[in-house]
Design a protein around this motif. Structure first.
Motif, PDB file in Angstrom:
ATOM      1  N   TYR A  34      -6.095  15.607 -56.799  1.00 52.60           N
ATOM      2  CA  TYR A  34      -5.066  14.575 -56.700  1.00 52.60           C
ATOM      3  C   TYR A  34      -5.742  13.226 -56.860  1.00 52.60           C
ATOM      4  CZ  TYR A  34      -1.884  18.040 -54.750  1.00 52.60           C
ATOM      5  OH  TYR A  34      -1.086  19.140 -54.566  1.00 52.60           O
ATOM      6  N   LYS A  35      -5.337  12.460 -57.875  1.00 53.26           N
ATOM      7  CA  LYS A  35      -5.873  11.115 -58.062  1.00 53.26           C
ATOM      8  C   LYS A  35      -4.948  10.141 -57.333  1.00 53.26           C
ATOM      9  CE  LYS A  35      -8.050  12.309 -62.365  1.00 53.26           C
ATOM     10  NZ  LYS A  35      -8.114  12.144 -63.796  1.00 53.26           N
ATOM     11  N   THR A  36      -5.541   9.246 -56.584  1.00 50.66           N
ATOM     12  CA  THR A  36      -4.776   8.273 -55.816  1.00 50.66           C
ATOM     13  C   THR A  36      -5.218   6.864 -56.200  1.00 50.66           C
ATOM     14  OG1 THR A  36      -6.352   8.360 -53.998  1.00 50.66           O
ATOM     15  CG2 THR A  36      -4.478   9.867 -53.873  1.00 50.66           C
ATOM     16  N   PRO A  37      -4.342   5.884 -56.021  1.00 51.24           N
ATOM     17  CA  PRO A  37      -4.699   4.519 -56.405  1.00 51.24           C
ATOM     18  C   PRO A  37      -5.846   3.937 -55.588  1.00 51.24           C
ATOM     19  CG  PRO A  37      -2.317   4.700 -56.045  1.00 51.24           C
ATOM     20  CD  PRO A  37      -2.941   5.989 -55.604  1.00 51.24           C
ATOM     21  N   THR A  38      -5.909   4.298 -54.309  1.00 51.32           N
ATOM     22  CA  THR A  38      -6.948   3.727 -53.440  1.00 51.32           C
ATOM     23  C   THR A  38      -7.525   4.815 -52.539  1.00 51.32           C
ATOM     24  OG1 THR A  38      -5.455   3.213 -51.617  1.00 51.32           O
ATOM     25  CG2 THR A  38      -5.680   1.526 -53.343  1.00 51.32           C
ATOM     26  N   ALA A  42      -5.851   8.117 -50.518  1.00 55.19           N
ATOM     27  CA  ALA A  42      -6.452   9.453 -50.479  1.00 55.19           C
ATOM     28  C   ALA A  42      -6.581   9.943 -49.038  1.00 55.19           C
ATOM     29  CB  ALA A  42      -7.821   9.435 -51.160  1.00 55.19           C
ATOM     30  N   LEU A  43      -6.952   9.056 -48.134  1.00 63.17           N
ATOM     31  CA  LEU A  43      -7.066   9.425 -46.725  1.00 63.17           C
ATOM     32  C   LEU A  43      -5.699   9.762 -46.119  1.00 63.17           C
ATOM     33  CD1 LEU A  43      -9.771   6.848 -45.660  1.00 63.17           C
ATOM     34  CD2 LEU A  43     -10.027   9.338 -45.742  1.00 63.17           C
ATOM     35  N   GLU A  44      -4.663   9.039 -46.524  1.00 66.79           N
ATOM     36  CA  GLU A  44      -3.309   9.353 -46.054  1.00 66.79           C
ATOM     37  C   GLU A  44      -2.877  10.727 -46.556  1.00 66.79           C
ATOM     38  OE1 GLU A  44      -0.396   6.278 -46.724  1.00 66.79           O
ATOM     39  OE2 GLU A  44      -1.808   4.730 -46.086  1.00 66.79           O
ATOM     40  N   LEU A  45      -3.223  11.049 -47.803  1.00 70.59           N
ATOM     41  CA  LEU A  45      -2.907  12.368 -48.352  1.00 70.59           C
ATOM     42  C   LEU A  45      -3.618  13.454 -47.539  1.00 70.59           C
ATOM     43  CD1 LEU A  45      -1.704  14.277 -50.474  1.00 70.59           C
ATOM     44  CD2 LEU A  45      -3.680  13.753 -51.923  1.00 70.59           C
ATOM     45  N   ILE A  46      -4.882  13.251 -47.245  1.00 73.00           N
ATOM     46  CA  ILE A  46      -5.628  14.236 -46.457  1.00 73.00           C
ATOM     47  C   ILE A  46      -4.988  14.418 -45.080  1.00 73.00           C
ATOM     48  CG2 ILE A  46      -7.819  14.612 -45.242  1.00 73.00           C
ATOM     49  CD1 ILE A  46      -9.200  13.480 -47.760  1.00 73.00           C
ATOM     50  N   ALA A  47      -4.569  13.326 -44.445  1.00 74.61           N
ATOM     51  CA  ALA A  47      -3.923  13.419 -43.128  1.00 74.61           C
ATOM     52  C   ALA A  47      -2.614  14.202 -43.224  1.00 74.61           C
ATOM     53  CB  ALA A  47      -3.678  12.020 -42.561  1.00 74.61           C
ATOM     54  N   ALA A  48      -1.825  13.966 -44.278  1.00 76.70           N
ATOM     55  CA  ALA A  48      -0.553  14.686 -44.446  1.00 76.70           C
ATOM     56  C   ALA A  48      -0.807  16.174 -44.669  1.00 76.70           C
ATOM     57  CB  ALA A  48       0.227  14.091 -45.619  1.00 76.70           C
ATOM     58  N   VAL A  49      -1.799  16.505 -45.495  1.00 75.98           N
ATOM     59  CA  VAL A  49      -2.141  17.912 -45.725  1.00 75.98           C
ATOM     60  C   VAL A  49      -2.624  18.548 -44.428  1.00 75.98           C
ATOM     61  CG1 VAL A  49      -3.747  19.461 -46.925  1.00 75.98           C
ATOM     62  CG2 VAL A  49      -2.596  17.629 -48.188  1.00 75.98           C
ATOM     63  N   GLY A  50      -3.380  17.797 -43.657  1.00 82.27           N
ATOM     64  CA  GLY A  50      -3.870  18.302 -42.372  1.00 82.27           C
ATOM     65  C   GLY A  50      -2.732  18.645 -41.419  1.00 82.27           C
ATOM     66  N   PRO A  68     -11.309   7.321 -55.682  1.00 86.56           N
ATOM     67  CA  PRO A  68     -10.108   7.572 -54.882  1.00 86.56           C
ATOM     68  C   PRO A  68      -9.324   8.780 -55.418  1.00 86.56           C
ATOM     69  CG  PRO A  68      -9.772   5.660 -56.280  1.00 86.56           C
ATOM     70  CD  PRO A  68     -11.192   6.096 -56.468  1.00 86.56           C
ATOM     71  N   ARG A  69      -9.762   9.948 -55.020  1.00 89.26           N
ATOM     72  CA  ARG A  69      -9.078  11.187 -55.365  1.00 89.26           C
ATOM     73  C   ARG A  69      -9.437  12.229 -54.321  1.00 89.26           C
ATOM     74  NH1 ARG A  69     -12.645  12.584 -60.703  1.00 89.26           N
ATOM     75  NH2 ARG A  69     -14.530  13.121 -59.581  1.00 89.26           N
ATOM     76  N   VAL A  70      -8.632  13.262 -54.263  1.00 87.29           N
ATOM     77  CA  VAL A  70      -8.856  14.331 -53.291  1.00 87.29           C
ATOM     78  C   VAL A  70      -8.982  15.641 -54.046  1.00 87.29           C
ATOM     79  CG1 VAL A  70      -7.882  15.598 -51.350  1.00 87.29           C
ATOM     80  CG2 VAL A  70      -7.567  13.119 -51.490  1.00 87.29           C
ATOM     81  N   HIS A  71     -10.028  16.385 -53.798  1.00 87.03           N
ATOM     82  CA  HIS A  71     -10.182  17.731 -54.333  1.00 87.03           C
ATOM     83  C   HIS A  71      -9.606  18.679 -53.289  1.00 87.03           C
ATOM     84  CE1 HIS A  71     -13.863  16.689 -57.042  1.00 87.03           C
ATOM     85  NE2 HIS A  71     -12.940  15.750 -57.057  1.00 87.03           N
ATOM     86  N   ALA A  72      -8.651  19.499 -53.686  1.00 82.99           N
ATOM     87  CA  ALA A  72      -8.031  20.442 -52.759  1.00 82.99           C
ATOM     88  C   ALA A  72      -8.281  21.857 -53.243  1.00 82.99           C
ATOM     89  CB  ALA A  72      -6.530  20.196 -52.661  1.00 82.99           C
ATOM     90  N   ALA A  73      -8.619  22.755 -52.328  1.00 81.87           N
ATOM     91  CA  ALA A  73      -8.850  24.152 -52.667  1.00 81.87           C
ATOM     92  C   ALA A  73      -8.259  25.040 -51.585  1.00 81.87           C
ATOM     93  CB  ALA A  73     -10.337  24.439 -52.811  1.00 81.87           C
TER      94      ALA A  73
END
Length: 82
Positions: A34-38, A42-50, A68-73
């Motif tokens: 997931y590519k994020t603007p900042t 990216a940290l907000e995305l990680i918190a939501a996934v958590g 600013p991107r998140v690798h998810a597996a």
């Protein structure tokens, strides 16, 4: 239930992936970036996934590299992943 009764075989995985753009099957699991603007986004995305992961008791591997991107597996593809 046998230890691997809940593991999907490749045909249903491929069928599900046809509706999930940018997700790929790699090394027995599903992966995406997931590519994020900042970095803050990216940290907000990680918190939501958590939060969702805790609710579902299924925990993906997440990485935040320098960009600013998140690798998810999802390391093991089971029927528990929804």
């Amino acid at each position: 239930m046998a230890p691997h009764d809940d593991v999907f075989t490749r045909p249903p995985i491929d069928g599900a992936l046809s509706g999930l753009p940018n997700w790929r099957y790699r090394l027995g699991g599903l992966v995406t970036i997931y590519k994020t603007p900042t970095t803050a986004d990216a940290l907000e995305l990680i918190a939501a996934v958590g939060r969702l992961s805790e609710e579902k008791n299924h925990h993906p591997d997440l990485e935040l590299p320098l960009q600013p991107r998140v690798h998810a597996a999802l390391p093991r593809t089971t029927r528990a992943v929804k």
